[in-house]
Motif scaffolding. Sequence first.
Motif: not given
Length: 149
Positions: A21-26, A34-37
């Motif tokens: 998980r990467t928080v791209a914008w809040s 964004l997520m990579s599973i």
Amino acid sequence: MGPDPQAFDLEGETLENESYRTVAWSGKYLQVTLMSIPVGGDIGLEQHPETDQFIRLDSGHGRAQMGPSKDQLTFDEPVTDGWCVLVPAGSWHNVTNVGDQPMQLYTVYAPQHHSPGKVHETKDIAAADTDDEPADWSVQPESAPDRHA
């Protein structure tokens, strides 16, 4: 990372993201992560009682499941590149990678669910993080916290 205005190549960043998980914008009312599973992995069975969620796959093959309880996932659909999963508030849900490559996706929460700028390299790191709270300047529901299986 927000809440200032932003524009970026969402698909490109999603496809390049290698972290769970990467928080791209809040923003005050909304958050993009964004997520990579990894192959065989999943986003994690969870429920957001008071918020809807939008999930879009940009790469990979998944299995989207939802239902009224964590033991009754009555919605079960295959999803792939270009598909979205619309999660109504209160639904237990999960998306599992059933393909042979990492599943790249992004999700939109309304409101925020994670600390602005937060990056979790793996699902285990995310689960152990005790300092992953929405910003104090974001608008949050007054009750019913998220639940995880």
